[in-house]
Design a protein around this motif. Structure first.
Motif, PDB file in Angstrom:
ATOM      1  N   TYR A   1       0.859  -1.185   0.000  1.00 39.79           N
ATOM      2  CA  TYR A   1       0.000   0.000   0.000  1.00 39.79           C
ATOM      3  C   TYR A   1       0.896   1.236   0.000  1.00 39.79           C
ATOM      4  CZ  TYR A   1      -3.131  -3.524   2.186  1.00 39.79           C
ATOM      5  OH  TYR A   1      -3.853  -4.651   2.494  1.00 39.79           O
ATOM      6  N   PRO A   2       1.134   1.865  -1.164  1.00 38.57           N
ATOM      7  CA  PRO A   2       2.039   3.021  -1.182  1.00 38.57           C
ATOM      8  C   PRO A   2       1.424   4.220  -0.459  1.00 38.57           C
ATOM      9  CG  PRO A   2       1.196   2.518  -3.397  1.00 38.57           C
ATOM     10  CD  PRO A   2       0.571   1.538  -2.470  1.00 38.57           C
ATOM     11  N   PRO A   3       2.250   5.228  -0.113  1.00 38.68           N
ATOM     12  CA  PRO A   3       1.694   6.437   0.495  1.00 38.68           C
ATOM     13  C   PRO A   3       0.594   7.030  -0.393  1.00 38.68           C
ATOM     14  CG  PRO A   3       4.087   6.477   0.591  1.00 38.68           C
ATOM     15  CD  PRO A   3       3.709   5.299  -0.260  1.00 38.68           C
ATOM     16  N   CYS A   4      -0.438   7.560   0.258  1.00 36.92           N
ATOM     17  CA  CYS A   4      -1.597   8.100  -0.468  1.00 36.92           C
ATOM     18  C   CYS A   4      -1.853   9.524   0.022  1.00 36.92           C
ATOM     19  CB  CYS A   4      -2.824   7.226  -0.200  1.00 36.92           C
ATOM     20  SG  CYS A   4      -4.343   7.847  -0.931  1.00 36.92           S
ATOM     21  N   PRO A   5      -1.909  10.520  -0.888  1.00 34.97           N
ATOM     22  CA  PRO A   5      -2.084  11.905  -0.441  1.00 34.97           C
ATOM     23  C   PRO A   5      -3.453  12.177   0.178  1.00 34.97           C
ATOM     24  CG  PRO A   5      -2.174  11.780  -2.837  1.00 34.97           C
ATOM     25  CD  PRO A   5      -1.755  10.424  -2.355  1.00 34.97           C
ATOM     26  N   CYS A   6      -4.426  11.291  -0.068  1.00 33.36           N
ATOM     27  CA  CYS A   6      -5.786  11.496   0.483  1.00 33.36           C
ATOM     28  C   CYS A   6      -6.227  10.243   1.252  1.00 33.36           C
ATOM     29  CB  CYS A   6      -6.778  11.795  -0.632  1.00 33.36           C
ATOM     30  SG  CYS A   6      -6.261  13.104  -1.746  1.00 33.36           S
ATOM     31  N   PRO A   7      -5.553   9.888   2.339  1.00 39.23           N
ATOM     32  CA  PRO A   7      -5.871   8.635   3.027  1.00 39.23           C
ATOM     33  C   PRO A   7      -7.266   8.594   3.643  1.00 39.23           C
ATOM     34  CG  PRO A   7      -4.343   9.941   4.338  1.00 39.23           C
ATOM     35  CD  PRO A   7      -4.472  10.627   3.021  1.00 39.23           C
ATOM     36  N   ASP A   8      -7.864   9.773   3.871  1.00 40.65           N
ATOM     37  CA  ASP A   8      -9.216   9.803   4.441  1.00 40.65           C
ATOM     38  C   ASP A   8     -10.294   9.422   3.433  1.00 40.65           C
ATOM     39  OD1 ASP A   8      -8.208  10.521   6.850  1.00 40.65           O
ATOM     40  OD2 ASP A   8      -8.737  12.643   6.710  1.00 40.65           O
ATOM     41  N   LEU A   9      -9.932   9.412   2.145  1.00 46.81           N
ATOM     42  CA  LEU A   9     -10.930   9.144   1.095  1.00 46.81           C
ATOM     43  C   LEU A   9     -10.803   7.746   0.490  1.00 46.81           C
ATOM     44  CD1 LEU A   9     -10.646  12.512  -0.888  1.00 46.81           C
ATOM     45  CD2 LEU A   9     -12.174  11.963   1.027  1.00 46.81           C
ATOM     46  N   ALA A  10      -9.643   7.113   0.669  1.00 45.23           N
ATOM     47  CA  ALA A  10      -9.350   5.846  -0.021  1.00 45.23           C
ATOM     48  C   ALA A  10      -9.284   4.681   0.963  1.00 45.23           C
ATOM     49  CB  ALA A  10      -8.014   5.965  -0.757  1.00 45.23           C
TER      50      ALA A  10
END
Length: 332
Positions: free
Chosen positions: A203-212
């Motif tokens: 799971y790579p870093p995600c700029p919008c973790p609250d949405l995904a």
């Protein structure tokens, strides 16, 4: 046709600070809106060397469907090596990973890939993965094992041997917890033909973790899942109508009760409903091994658990048919 990998999408997304719309979950699934924040779920932690370990495992499987085990006998150093060779694989150049990609027309999970099953509302998980069988030897296809790093095969084979010992112990405890012979559940899953499927989730870093989400809410279709996480928080369990983070315990194994154990136990043991969140700054990884019956093997409630007062709650069917229905979101 070139397949888009989440690792590649993440590189672009982290530059522009947004994610493609197919990774944005509906409001009812977004972690920000659905997680009880600031509370870590006190999933049972069981010392496998404790004299009451069997009783505690049975109780946890009935009430929670998930528990963590410590003092399990797998050396911490071996777990660290397993994590390192898996991480090293995902950091290889893309073309090297694609060399062991799951073939487009394959009916098996095995290989490097991204999409796993029918996607609800076209929504995608923020994860790439690698699947390959590790046991029994007759089921192994080394075509899907990374050649790099060179120690990958040796480390995974060492880990598998230790894991089999843990799995046999757990299955024995689960059997005795139902008042059955120690080998009843293992035999109900195919005995020595029980298949061990390794999966590495990246799971790579995600700029919008609250949405995904990394992986959408599900129960595992295996019998049990034995999982090693890295230190980045991500596993969530649905309990009392809410989603909670599960605490990370270094070198513990996380055990999920899966659908096949729920079926065999006629509902006494519960398959855990869980999902995975992602992190803004860090890569999360996990190493679940799914214990699955052979494709043609029929799984149903164990006859000794069935009587007039306790009729069968599940159909008996071949594992491959159960798998097909589950992946295609069809009724069982």
């Amino acid at each position: 046709m070139e397949v888009e990998r989440v690792q590649g999408i993440a590189s672009l997304s982290n530059q522009n600070g947004s994610i493609p719309s197919e990774y944005i979950r509906s409001l009812s699934e977004q972690p920000a809106a659905t997680t009880i924040h600031g509370v870590l779920l006190a999933v049972p932690v069981i010392d496998l060397s404790h004299p009451d370990a069997g009783k505690l495992i049975s109780e946890a499987s009935k009430e929670w469907g998930i528990f963590q085990v410590v003092n399990h006998g797998i050396p911490n150093e071996l777990i660290s090596k397993l994590q390192k060779v898996g991480k090293d694989f995902f950091e290889l150049p893309q073309e090297e990973k694609e060399a062991i990609a799951k073939p487009a027309n394959s009916k098996s999970f095995e290989g490097y890939g991204t999409k796993l099953q029918k996607e609800v509302e076209g929504k995608k998980g923020w994860v790439d993965h690698l699947f390959h069988r590790v046991w029994p030897p007759s089921s192994i296809n080394y075509q899907f094992w990374p050649k790099n790093p060179p120690s990958y095969r040796d480390i995974n084979e060492q880990y598998t041997q230790k894991l089999i010992e843990v799995a046999n112990k757990l299955l024995g405890y689960l059997s005795k917890g139902l008042g059955l012979e120690e080998n009843a559940i293992k035999e109900g899953l195919g005995g020595e033909e029980l298949t061990y499927m390794m999966k590495i989730n990246y799971y790579p870093p995600c700029p919008c973790p609250d949405l995904a989400l990394g992986v959408a809410p599900h129960t595992d279709l295996s019998s049990i899942t034995i999982l090693v996480p890295n230190e980045v928080q991500g596993l969530q369990v649905f309990k009392d109508d809410h989603w909670y983070d599960v605490s990370y315990i270094p070198n513990a194994l996380i055990i999920h009760i899966g659908d096949q154990i729920e079926i065999l136990s006629n509902g006494k043991y519960k398959s855990v409903y869980h999902r995975t969140t992602v992190n803004k700054d860090k890569t999360r990884m996990s190493w679940p091994v799914f214990l699955e019956p052979p494709p043609e093997f029929e799984v149903g409630p164990i006859p000794n658990l069935i009587n007039q007062d306790n009729p069968p709650k599940f159909k008996t069917k071949k594992f491959k048919d159960y798998l097909y229905c589950k992946l295609n979101k069809l009724p069982q």
